[in-house]
Design an enzyme around this catalytic site. Structure first.
Site, PDB file in Angstrom:
ATOM      1  N   CYS A  58      -2.945 -15.373 -20.432  1.00 15.19           N
ATOM      2  CA  CYS A  58      -2.930 -14.457 -19.289  1.00 15.19           C
ATOM      3  C   CYS A  58      -3.918 -13.336 -19.554  1.00 15.19           C
ATOM      4  O   CYS A  58      -5.132 -13.579 -19.558  1.00 15.19           O
ATOM      5  CB  CYS A  58      -1.521 -13.965 -18.970  1.00 15.19           C
ATOM      6  SG  CYS A  58      -0.550 -13.370 -20.370  1.00 15.19           S
TER       7      CYS A  58
ATOM      8  N   CYS B 255      -6.492 -13.115 -24.869  1.00 17.67           N
ATOM      9  CA  CYS B 255      -5.206 -13.651 -24.434  1.00 17.67           C
ATOM     10  C   CYS B 255      -5.539 -14.861 -23.591  1.00 17.67           C
ATOM     11  O   CYS B 255      -5.917 -14.715 -22.426  1.00 17.67           O
ATOM     12  CB  CYS B 255      -4.413 -12.621 -23.625  1.00 17.67           C
ATOM     13  SG  CYS B 255      -2.907 -13.312 -22.910  1.00 17.67           S
TER      14      CYS B 255
END
Lengths: 94, 220
Positions: free
Chosen positions: B128, B125
């Site tokens: 985040c 990711c």
């Protein structure tokens, strides 16, 4: 707003709004291929500010060639990155 | 350590320093309370005060989430290795297939990506720290690091080699950037030489890092 099918080539918007944007910088302005249509989800750019009263957007998984993202990429032509992108960031590739 | 200190341990010291001279590990309260930790505590207190949930419900939720481990994901993978029909359903609709096993896939649609001789998949990711918590539990710290998040998408073969995973020259690497509403889990290749293992024995070969895609499963 276009409805894309798997295999369609799409171009990611080149814009830089401030906010809770889920489109990574590294794919903006690039062309990729729709891998699948995921479904519809509320727009995170609105939800992040507590605004949930809107029509959901279609979310796609778009596949980019690594060599299109990073010109000096070391690896195979077949190496890819799949990114989830909302319809408001996509337009048909010319 | 003070030279005046009497090294006679027969009396009651009334102090608690470590005689090795090593610094004591700080207790939780010794670390500065961060802005976001304070906000989280305040929001929890307010929600309890307003009766949205009670303290026991909050505690139970934390307990449940912290009890989740990669063993759940391993169970899913082992079933896919022994049951091709399940594997096809898992790739088609991860959340529904996982629910067949009586597991809770969580609210975000689970997307399972299959490793093959031609393709190795790895999850990140970049924005985040999205992670399939419901099937893998808490993510490792490196998964949330800027270094992993920025480099695995930029030079995945180099990053995988740093994890000890050398990708074959003719095998494609497919990075999945978990940017929005899906959560991802890799279905690793079943190791060679495991034909005679039972489903429960197979689960022991499947580790967290193979489910993220930074390694392949090994036969032992």
């Amino acid at each position: 707003m276009s409805d894309f099918q798997p295999g369609d080539t799409v171009k990611v918007g080149t814009r830089f709004p401030i906010g809770h944007v889920r489109t990574p910088y590294y794919c903006r302005g690039l062309t990729g291929e729709v891998e699948r249509r995921v479904g519809t989800f509320k727009n995170p750019e609105e939800l992040a500010y507590g605004r949930a009263d809107h029509e959901p957007l279609t979310l796609y998984r778009v596949r980019f060639r690594q060599k299109d993202i990073w010109p000096d990429y070391k690896g195979l032509d077949a190496d890819t990155v799949d990114i989830e992108l909302f319809e408001n960031w996509l337009e048909p590739a010319a | 350590m003070s030279t005046e200190h009497p090294h006679n341990h027969s009396h009651d010291h009334g102090h608690d320093h470590d005689h090795s001279g090593a610094p004591k590990q700080p207790d939780t309260e010794d670390r500065a309370l961060t802005y976001h930790a304070a906000m989280a505590d305040a929001v929890a207190d307010l929600l309890i005060a307003k009766g949205v949930f009670n303290a026991d419900e909050l505690r139970a939720k934390i307990e449940t989430m912290q009890s989740r481990t990669p063993a759940l994901g391993a169970k899913v993978v082992a079933r896919a290795w022994v049951d091709d029909g399940f594997k096809q359903r898992l790739i088609q609709d991860g959340s529904s297939a996982v629910a067949e096993l009586g597991l809770d896939p969580g609210p975000a649609p689970l997307t399972v990506v299959e490793n093959t001789a031609e393709t190795h998949n790895v999850i990140v990711c970049t924005l985040c720290s999205c992670y399939p918590v419901f099937l893998l539990g808490k993510s490792p710290d490196w998964y949330k690091s800027r270094e992993y998040r920025s480099r695995v998408v930029r030079e995945p073969r180099t990053v995988l080699a740093e994890f000890g995973t050398d990708i074959a020259e003719d095998q494609a690497v497919r990075v999945h950037d978990s940017t929005a509403d899906l959560r991802y889990m890799v279905l690793p290749c079943r190791p060679e030489g495991t034909e005679n293992l039972s489903e429960s024995e197979l689960t022991t070969l499947v580790t967290r890092d193979s489910l993220i895609g930074v390694i392949e499963c090994k036969s032992e």
